[in-house]
Design an enzyme around this catalytic site. Structure first.
Site, mmCIF file in Angstrom:
data_model
loop_
_atom_site.group_PDB
_atom_site.id
_atom_site.type_symbol
_atom_site.label_atom_id
_atom_site.label_comp_id
_atom_site.label_asym_id
_atom_site.label_seq_id
_atom_site.Cartn_x
_atom_site.Cartn_y
_atom_site.Cartn_z
ATOM 1 N N GLY A 59 0.865 -1.175 0.000
ATOM 2 C CA GLY A 59 0.000 0.000 0.000
ATOM 3 C C GLY A 59 0.901 1.224 0.000
ATOM 4 N N ALA A 60 0.619 2.174 -0.888
ATOM 5 C CA ALA A 60 1.552 3.270 -1.145
ATOM 6 C C ALA A 60 1.978 4.036 0.118
ATOM 7 C CB ALA A 60 0.958 4.210 -2.192
ATOM 8 N N ARG A 101 10.407 -1.061 -4.452
ATOM 9 C CA ARG A 101 9.257 -1.146 -5.379
ATOM 10 C C ARG A 101 9.223 0.161 -6.183
ATOM 11 N NH1 ARG A 101 3.687 -3.263 -3.158
ATOM 12 N NH2 ARG A 101 3.460 -3.801 -5.351
ATOM 13 N N GLN A 206 -5.606 -8.738 -2.588
ATOM 14 C CA GLN A 206 -5.682 -7.719 -1.529
ATOM 15 C C GLN A 206 -7.139 -7.448 -1.131
ATOM 16 O OE1 GLN A 206 -3.675 -7.510 -4.177
ATOM 17 N NE2 GLN A 206 -1.825 -6.326 -3.786
ATOM 18 N N ASP A 247 -1.401 4.881 -6.400
ATOM 19 C CA ASP A 247 0.031 4.691 -6.114
ATOM 20 C C ASP A 247 0.871 5.847 -6.636
ATOM 21 O OD1 ASP A 247 -1.226 1.806 -6.219
ATOM 22 O OD2 ASP A 247 0.527 1.810 -4.892
ATOM 23 N N ASN A 257 -2.832 2.848 -10.242
ATOM 24 C CA ASN A 257 -3.327 2.119 -9.070
ATOM 25 C C ASN A 257 -3.311 0.630 -9.422
ATOM 26 O OD1 ASN A 257 -4.433 2.109 -6.354
ATOM 27 N ND2 ASN A 257 -6.372 1.494 -7.273
ATOM 28 N N LYS A 258 -3.750 -0.178 -8.504
ATOM 29 C CA LYS A 258 -3.691 -1.628 -8.655
ATOM 30 C C LYS A 258 -4.296 -2.083 -9.988
ATOM 31 C CE LYS A 258 -2.181 -3.992 -6.506
ATOM 32 N NZ LYS A 258 -0.802 -4.493 -6.763
HETATM 33 O O1 MRU Z 1 0.727 -3.894 -4.608
HETATM 34 P P1 MRU Z 1 0.096 -3.137 -3.464
HETATM 35 O O2 MRU Z 1 -0.755 -3.996 -2.602
HETATM 36 O O3 MRU Z 1 1.119 -2.340 -2.692
HETATM 37 O O4 MRU Z 1 -0.856 -2.099 -4.183
HETATM 38 C C1 MRU Z 1 -1.631 -1.238 -3.395
HETATM 39 C C2 MRU Z 1 -2.562 -0.405 -4.184
HETATM 40 O O5 MRU Z 1 -2.580 -0.426 -5.394
HETATM 41 C C3 MRU Z 1 -3.432 0.537 -3.427
HETATM 42 O O6 MRU Z 1 -4.645 0.729 -4.084
HETATM 43 C C4 MRU Z 1 -2.713 1.899 -3.322
HETATM 44 O O7 MRU Z 1 -1.411 1.729 -2.834
HETATM 45 C C5 MRU Z 1 -3.433 2.857 -2.483
HETATM 46 S S1 MRU Z 1 -3.319 2.370 -0.784
HETATM 47 C C6 MRU Z 1 -3.907 3.586 0.193
#
Ligand code: MRU
Length: 357
Positions: A59-60, A101, A206, A247, A257-258
């Site tokens: 999560g960012a 990352r 997730q 992100d 984003n994801k």
């Molecule tokens: O690969 P991840 O689980 O780190 O990806 C997370 C996401 O894409 C979330 O939607 C994003 O970081 C926002 S979290 C507040």
């Protein structure tokens, strides 16, 4: 029949995934959720780098916060060894954390803040305390931003809305409360949200493993859907809002984003649901002009070739595993930040809010 009691705000947000105390960073191991609540202990920057890379913490905002504490851990080791705390002595550790990352800009943003704090600390005796103060500020500001964004986002909605969300954007992904999940928490508490739908978020799940865990704990009515059910659900009229995190948001409002977020935005536009991105300003990267310039992380195909570590695909099969995508600004109705709300984002509107910093 009477409605079940609606949970109260103070019953929400009971999870803290990143906690520092006395030279140890404890991270709730998100690989083990929802069945095991175990913490791993990080004692140096390398431990934190590996934890970020392996998705112990994800999560960012959360990876930015963890990385900031990683710098503090490393500085503490230098101090114990009687060595100087300065940019040169911490350079390798910071570069390693930064490379853990690539897509979420909060990581580089938090480390840039730690580098600036380091520069301010100079050769002072209390350099370690100054760095710890900065890491704590990054963490505290994120929680405050989430609470504020929760209110701003919920204010945009009408009573009784149906909401679709994606990935995990809650307490697990932030200092607490969450970004998109913060709006969902605030919106449910105020009656703006009646029903939440969470996409599974293949391949790492997730949504299924983490978001459903948070929503069930908070007693917010939520149904899990297969990612591939989203357009069908929206066509039924059950969803008035798609609410997601981010992100990295480019200077023109394009949002990484994801993986799977882009197709939700297309489906939302087709079916008349509004699309809201919720992210602290630390996720905005005004130095990146547009979404095409964002580095999209490709992860191990093995994540896709199985479920929960169990192989589901024939041996010899290959896979392509980009874990983020970019939603063009023109498909976004609102970007909610702690600085304010941008409706129909574009370069000019992004620039206007950037100038408020
Ligand atoms: O690969 P991840 O689980 O780190 O990806 C997370 C996401 O894409 C979330 O939607 C994003 O970081 C926002 S979290 C507040």
């Amino acid at each position: 029949m009477s409605e079940p009691a609606r949970s109260q705000p103070d019953q929400h947000d009971t999870i803290r995934a990143v906690a520092y105390a006395a030279g140890v960073l404890r991270l709730l191991d998100q690989r083990e959720l929802p069945f095991k609540e175990t913490f791993i202990e990080c004692r140096n920057a390398q431990d934190v780098t590996v934890a970020i890379r392996d998705l112990v913490v994800r999560g960012a905002p959360a990876i930015g916060i963890a990385a900031a504490w990683g710098v503090v851990l490393q500085a503490g080791l230098l101090e114990s060894a009687g060595e100087a705390i300065n940019s040169a002595s911490l350079d390798n550790a910071i570069n390693g954390l930064n490379a853990a990352r690539p897509t979420a800009v909060n990581l580089a943003w938090a480390l840039a803040r730690m580098r600036a704090a380091l520069a301010r600390a100079g050769a002072r005796d209390d350099a370690l305390a100054l760095l710890a103060h900065e890491a704590q500020a990054i963490q505290d500001e994120d929680l405050a931003a989430n609470r504020h964004m929760g209110e701003l986002g919920a204010n945009l909605m009408s009573q009784g809305s149906g909401v679709m969300t994606h990935c995990n954007t809650g307490s697990l992904a932030t200092a607490g409360y969450g970004t998109a999940l913060g709006v969902i928490r605030a919106g449910y508490t105020s009656g703006k949200i009646a029903q939440v739908y969470a996409g599974e978020t293949r391949p790492w799940l997730q949504g299924a493993r983490l978001t459903m865990w948070e929503l069930v704990r908070d007693r917010i009515p939520a149904k899990l859907i297969a990612d591939s059910a989203a357009a069908h659900l929206m066509k039924s009229g059950a969803v008035q809002w798609v609410i997601v995190g981010a992100d990295r948001i480019a200077a023109n409002g394009d949002t990484a984003n994801k993986i799977g977020t882009y197709q939700l935005a297309i489906a939302a536009r087709r079916h008349g649901a509004k699309f809201m991105v919720v992210a602290p300003w630390s996720t905005v990267d005004m130095a990146t002009q547009k979404g095409d310039d964002i580095h999209i992380e490709l992860r191990d195909p093995a994540e896709l070739l199985g479920v929960a570590g169990k192989r589901t695909v024939v041996d010899g099969a290959d896979a392509w595993n980009p874990v983020f995508d970019v939603t063009p600004a023109e498909l976004i109705d609102y970007i909610v930040t702690e600085r304010g709300v941008i409706e129909k984002p574009d370069s000019a509107r992004m620039q206007q809010l950037a100038a408020h910093g």
